[in-house]
Write an enzyme that holds these catalytic residues in place. Structure first.
Site, PDB file in Angstrom:
ATOM      1  N   GLY A   1      -9.582   7.824  -2.447  1.00 53.93           N
ATOM      2  CA  GLY A   1     -10.193   9.132  -2.265  1.00 53.93           C
ATOM      3  C   GLY A   1     -11.100   9.151  -1.047  1.00 53.93           C
TER       4      GLY A   1
ATOM      5  N   ASP B   1       1.609   9.154  -6.073  1.00 49.88           N
ATOM      6  CA  ASP B   1       1.573  10.603  -5.882  1.00 49.88           C
ATOM      7  C   ASP B   1       1.808  10.995  -4.430  1.00 49.88           C
ATOM      8  OD1 ASP B   1      -0.833   9.491  -5.135  1.00 49.88           O
ATOM      9  OD2 ASP B   1      -2.087  11.051  -6.033  1.00 49.88           O
TER      10      ASP B   1
ATOM     11  N   HIS C   1      -9.892   0.626  -0.500  1.00 51.87           N
ATOM     12  CA  HIS C   1      -9.747   1.455   0.693  1.00 51.87           C
ATOM     13  C   HIS C   1     -11.040   1.367   1.500  1.00 51.87           C
ATOM     14  CE1 HIS C   1      -6.292   3.339  -1.327  1.00 51.87           C
ATOM     15  NE2 HIS C   1      -6.020   3.965  -0.194  1.00 51.87           N
TER      16      HIS C   1
ATOM     17  N   GLU D   1     -10.988   3.228   6.919  1.00 51.47           N
ATOM     18  CA  GLU D   1     -10.029   4.289   7.259  1.00 51.47           C
ATOM     19  C   GLU D   1     -10.793   5.518   7.744  1.00 51.47           C
ATOM     20  OE1 GLU D   1      -6.342   6.809   5.218  1.00 51.47           O
ATOM     21  OE2 GLU D   1      -7.921   5.966   3.949  1.00 51.47           O
TER      22      GLU D   1
ATOM     23  N   HIS E   1       0.852  -1.194   0.000  1.00 54.64           N
ATOM     24  CA  HIS E   1       0.000   0.000   0.000  1.00 54.64           C
ATOM     25  C   HIS E   1       0.888   1.245   0.000  1.00 54.64           C
ATOM     26  CE1 HIS E   1      -4.150   1.669   1.062  1.00 54.64           C
ATOM     27  NE2 HIS E   1      -3.360   2.733   0.960  1.00 54.64           N
TER      28      HIS E   1
ATOM     29  N   ASP F   1       1.694   3.946   2.951  1.00 56.79           N
ATOM     30  CA  ASP F   1       0.628   4.769   2.387  1.00 56.79           C
ATOM     31  C   ASP F   1       1.217   5.888   1.525  1.00 56.79           C
ATOM     32  OD1 ASP F   1      -1.987   5.428   1.845  1.00 56.79           O
ATOM     33  OD2 ASP F   1      -2.293   6.599   3.660  1.00 56.79           O
TER      34      ASP F   1
ATOM     35  N   HIS G   1       1.247   4.902  -2.389  1.00 57.27           N
ATOM     36  CA  HIS G   1       0.705   5.719  -3.469  1.00 57.27           C
ATOM     37  C   HIS G   1       1.809   6.449  -4.236  1.00 57.27           C
ATOM     38  CE1 HIS G   1      -3.668   5.508  -2.439  1.00 57.27           C
ATOM     39  NE2 HIS G   1      -3.178   5.221  -1.236  1.00 57.27           N
TER      40      HIS G   1
END
Length: 378
Positions: free
Chosen positions: A186, A29, A213, A216, A25, A312, A27
């Protein structure tokens, strides 16, 4: 003595970067180098909140400690802004792999949302191809430097948009060209997995794996939706599953009672992709506390869930996988055997073939053995 790139397993002289690890996991970006942001921003005239790499890294860390996922996600406006061209995407992906390899990651799944990278005219397919070119560059350079690493793309659809099926089709289209799975990301609350049921239907019909996701920024209903509507094989974060676990104490002994949802996830070995530092930053575990020791990761681990540790967003959390493992080891008293178990958990949940998962497992065990032998000899 350690260097700036060395992280010791607490209570030992074992450098965690030297251990083979699996990242599930992470990302794209959320893992840019601050200097790269500065370089790319200069080329497009983007004004930044800081002028040096050190100051910019500190800005991201400060803005990410809001206790709100919605506020946390706003920092991505800057990173995605410099990832709108094939050149920008390729550079970011290239460096991303090098940074994983330097941290000892031997299998990394890199998630990102192509639909957020079309402002300069890239098609979805062109964006995926640019990222894959960068990943290939990074793997080749890492291997030339004597490091072993493999990576795969996880294609994310944004929950608030209505492009789920389109993005699912994109992921399946590139399944033999570097894409290994699908995700939705998102804002979680208010945007359940069921909104993209057609996308998940397509994935299921294509026998293509998904992680979602869930758990969370929203609770048990979100997790149920990830499983029932999303057919998720893994849960991104999933920390609020702890709401379905009741702890009681009798005569000094603690007992855990699992609800039906938690019991199903445990028994079916559905992977929990926890990201400890990020979960603290976004307030995902606020109902249990605001320190690492309050994270339900250890509860899941002690109860036998297939729990993993992840980063993350390495930029926003100022972290690495080695650092996350050190933090949870310090909080919960984990030793090298526990770190090994966490890596084997991740290997078993990787979106790879059975044969490749077995090869990955063997590589992790082989990489840990010298350190385990040294510990046993003491």
């Amino acid at each position: 003595m350690t260097t700036a790139t060395e992280t010791l397993l607490p209570g030992t002289d074992i450098v965690l970067e030297q251990l083979p690890k699996v990242s599930l996991h992470d990302h794209l970006d959320g893992g840019l180098r601050p200097q790269t942001i500065i370089d790319l921003a200069a080329g497009i005239g983007l004004e930044l909140p800081a002028s040096t790499a050190e100051e910019l890294g500190a800005w991201f860390a400060e803005k990410s400690n809001s206790g709100s996922l919605v506020e946390y996600l706003k920092t991505f406006d800057i990173t995605t802004a410099v990832m709108q061209t094939a050149e920008g995407l390729r550079r970011v992906a290239h460096e991303f792999v090098l940074d994983l390899a330097a941290d000892g990651v031997i299998w990394g799944e890199i998630r990102w949302a192509p639909e957020q990278h079309q402002q300069k005219g890239l098609s979805l397919d062109e964006a995926v191809e640019a990222v894959q070119a960068g990943l290939d560059d990074g793997v080749a350079e890492a291997r030339a430097d004597g490091r072993t690493i493999r990576v795969g793309q996880l294609i994310s659809a944004m929950r608030h948009a209505d492009r789920g099926l389109e993005i699912a089709e994109l992921a399946v289209r590139h399944r033999h060209a570097g894409v290994v799975g699908f995700d939705i990301a998102g804002a979680e609350a208010g945007f359940p997995a069921g909104r993209m049921r057609d996308a998940f239907d397509h994935l299921a019909q294509s026998f293509f794996p998904a992680t979602v996701h869930a758990g969370e920024a929203d609770g048990l209903d979100s997790i149920r939706g990830a499983l029932l509507d999303g057919r998720a094989l893994r849960l991104g974060h999933g920390v609020r599953l702890a709401e379905d676990i009741e702890i009681s104490t009798e005569n000094g002994t603690s007992y855990a009672r699992l609800g039906e949802l938690a019991e199903w996830i445990k028994d079916r070995r559905i992977c929990l992709e926890t990201s400890p530092s990020s979960n603290l930053q976004t307030g995902a575990i606020a109902q249990w506390g605001d320190e690492m020791v309050d994270h339900p990761l250890d509860l899941f681990y002690q109860l036998g869930f297939l729990v993993t540790v992840n980063t993350d967003n390495r930029l926003m959390s100022g972290t690495t996988l080695s650092r996350e493992l050190a933090l949870v080891s310090d909080a919960f008293g984990y030793d090298l055997d526990d770190v090994l178990t966490l890596q084997l958990n991740a290997a078993s949940a990787a979106f790879l073939s059975v044969d490749d998962r077995e090869t990955l497992t063997d590589a992790i065990i082989a990489g840990f053995e010298p350190f385990l032998d040294a510990e046993d000899a003491r």
